[in-house]
Design a protein around this motif. Structure first.
Motif, PDB file in Angstrom:
ATOM      1  N   SER A   1      -5.006   1.256   7.643  1.00  0.00           N
ATOM      2  CA  SER A   1      -6.324   1.613   6.934  1.00  0.00           C
ATOM      3  C   SER A   1      -6.003   2.663   5.735  1.00  0.00           C
ATOM      4  CB  SER A   1      -7.482   2.076   7.661  1.00  0.00           C
ATOM      5  OG  SER A   1      -8.058   1.278   8.601  1.00  0.00           O
ATOM      6  N   GLY A   2      -4.914   3.234   5.674  1.00  0.00           N
ATOM      7  CA  GLY A   2      -4.384   4.056   4.525  1.00  0.00           C
ATOM      8  C   GLY A   2      -3.869   5.079   5.317  1.00  0.00           C
ATOM      9  N   LEU A   3      -3.044   5.913   4.456  1.00  0.00           N
ATOM     10  CA  LEU A   3      -2.496   7.302   4.922  1.00  0.00           C
ATOM     11  C   LEU A   3      -3.443   8.537   5.215  1.00  0.00           C
ATOM     12  CD1 LEU A   3       0.451   7.548   2.389  1.00  0.00           C
ATOM     13  CD2 LEU A   3       0.680   6.554   4.961  1.00  0.00           C
TER      14      LEU A   3
ATOM     15  N   ILE B   1       3.559  -1.097   7.573  1.00  0.00           N
ATOM     16  CA  ILE B   1       2.936   0.077   7.784  1.00  0.00           C
ATOM     17  C   ILE B   1       2.813   0.412   9.269  1.00  0.00           C
ATOM     18  CG2 ILE B   1       0.642  -0.315   7.262  1.00  0.00           C
ATOM     19  CD1 ILE B   1       2.254   2.513   5.614  1.00  0.00           C
ATOM     20  N   GLU B   2       2.937   1.778   9.693  1.00  0.00           N
ATOM     21  CA  GLU B   2       2.582   2.009  10.975  1.00  0.00           C
ATOM     22  C   GLU B   2       1.241   1.423  11.351  1.00  0.00           C
ATOM     23  OE1 GLU B   2       4.013   3.891   8.796  1.00  0.00           O
ATOM     24  OE2 GLU B   2       5.429   5.213   9.812  1.00  0.00           O
ATOM     25  N   HIS B   3       0.861   1.190  12.648  1.00  0.00           N
ATOM     26  CA  HIS B   3      -0.328   0.603  13.149  1.00  0.00           C
ATOM     27  C   HIS B   3      -1.498   1.567  12.789  1.00  0.00           C
ATOM     28  CE1 HIS B   3       1.022  -3.039  15.482  1.00  0.00           C
ATOM     29  NE2 HIS B   3       2.088  -2.248  15.824  1.00  0.00           N
TER      30      HIS B   3
ATOM     31  N   MET C   1       0.821  -1.188   0.058  1.00  0.00           N
ATOM     32  CA  MET C   1       0.112  -0.033  -0.108  1.00  0.00           C
ATOM     33  C   MET C   1       0.962   1.382   0.067  1.00  0.00           C
ATOM     34  SD  MET C   1      -1.260  -0.147   4.114  1.00  0.00           S
ATOM     35  CE  MET C   1      -2.055   1.323   4.066  1.00  0.00           C
ATOM     36  N   ASP C   2       0.453   2.312  -0.313  1.00  0.00           N
ATOM     37  CA  ASP C   2       1.309   3.573  -0.660  1.00  0.00           C
ATOM     38  C   ASP C   2       1.833   3.971   0.776  1.00  0.00           C
ATOM     39  OD1 ASP C   2       2.130   5.925  -2.102  1.00  0.00           O
ATOM     40  OD2 ASP C   2       0.294   6.907  -1.559  1.00  0.00           O
ATOM     41  N   GLY C   3       3.027   4.035   0.876  1.00  0.00           N
ATOM     42  CA  GLY C   3       3.758   4.583   2.100  1.00  0.00           C
ATOM     43  C   GLY C   3       4.328   3.327   2.827  1.00  0.00           C
ATOM     44  N   ALA C   4       4.031   1.974   2.189  1.00  0.00           N
ATOM     45  CA  ALA C   4       4.393   0.908   3.208  1.00  0.00           C
ATOM     46  C   ALA C   4       5.782   0.732   2.806  1.00  0.00           C
ATOM     47  CB  ALA C   4       3.656  -0.359   2.721  1.00  0.00           C
TER      48      ALA C   4
ATOM     49  N   VAL D   1      15.558  -2.469   1.631  1.00  0.00           N
ATOM     50  CA  VAL D   1      14.420  -2.018   1.681  1.00  0.00           C
ATOM     51  C   VAL D   1      13.876  -1.036   0.533  1.00  0.00           C
ATOM     52  CG1 VAL D   1      14.293  -2.056   4.385  1.00  0.00           C
ATOM     53  CG2 VAL D   1      15.352  -0.087   3.113  1.00  0.00           C
ATOM     54  N   GLY D   2      12.839  -0.760   0.343  1.00  0.00           N
ATOM     55  CA  GLY D   2      12.406   0.305  -0.458  1.00  0.00           C
ATOM     56  C   GLY D   2      11.049   0.836   0.161  1.00  0.00           C
ATOM     57  N   VAL D   3      10.429   1.456  -0.470  1.00  0.00           N
ATOM     58  CA  VAL D   3       9.254   2.249  -0.163  1.00  0.00           C
ATOM     59  C   VAL D   3       8.077   2.269  -1.206  1.00  0.00           C
ATOM     60  CG1 VAL D   3       9.821   4.516  -0.554  1.00  0.00           C
ATOM     61  CG2 VAL D   3       7.760   4.188   1.107  1.00  0.00           C
ATOM     62  N   VAL D   4       6.777   1.809  -0.905  1.00  0.00           N
ATOM     63  CA  VAL D   4       5.691   1.778  -2.064  1.00  0.00           C
ATOM     64  C   VAL D   4       5.223   3.034  -2.148  1.00  0.00           C
ATOM     65  CG1 VAL D   4       3.469   0.848  -2.657  1.00  0.00           C
ATOM     66  CG2 VAL D   4       5.069  -0.590  -1.258  1.00  0.00           C
TER      67      VAL D   4
END
Length: 142
Positions: free
Chosen positions: A133-135, A127-129, A71-74, A87-90
């Motif tokens: 559900s999304g950023l 992703i942070e807890h 998901m975006d930001g993961a 590591v990378g970022v989505v």
């Protein structure tokens, strides 16, 4: 800084900022500038070749994260067994992709999720807890 600006940051072992960044340093910049999220802790003193050190740093952060689908930001993690190797970022750029940097390329690039996942036997996304559900809207609009 836009994602396009960040794509010009050169790779630098142990690099933590816009002057040069390793895979973790660059991930931090993208999540902060592109996604509008708080700047993650720097592990700039951990050499990218020190996989034990990278794995220890990774374990320091895991309590604040939950494993997720891409998901975006993961944060996208390549592992060999329990050892973190990259590591990378989505990012959502014409669909979900993994933004990453590395020594061999010398600069950042975007990979389709399937291409990123093929680079390692184990790929996990975190992703942070609070963002499971999304950023938050303000972060998505960056």
């Amino acid at each position: 800084m836009t994602l396009n600006d960040l794509m010009n940051v050169p790779y630098l072992d142990c690099g933590p900022d816009e002057n040069g960044a390793d895979c973790w340093g660059w991930l931090r910049l993208v999540r902060h500038h592109h996604h509008g999220l708080p700047l993650l802790k720097s592990f700039g003193t951990v050499d990218p070749d020190d996989k034990v050190g990278m794995t220890n740093a990774y374990h320091q952060l895991l309590d604040n994260y939950v494993e997720t689908k891409p998901m975006d930001g993961a944060i996208a993690c390549h592992l060999i067994g329990d050892t973190l190797v990259h590591v990378g970022v989505v990012v959502n750029e014409g669909g979900l992709k993994v933004a990453q940097t590395g020594r061999k390329a010398g600069r950042p690039w975007l990979s389709r999720l399937s291409d990123f996942e093929r680079m390692s036997l184990i790929t996990r996304y975190y992703i942070e807890h609070e963002y499971v559900s999304g950023l938050p809207q303000q972060a998505r609009s960056q």
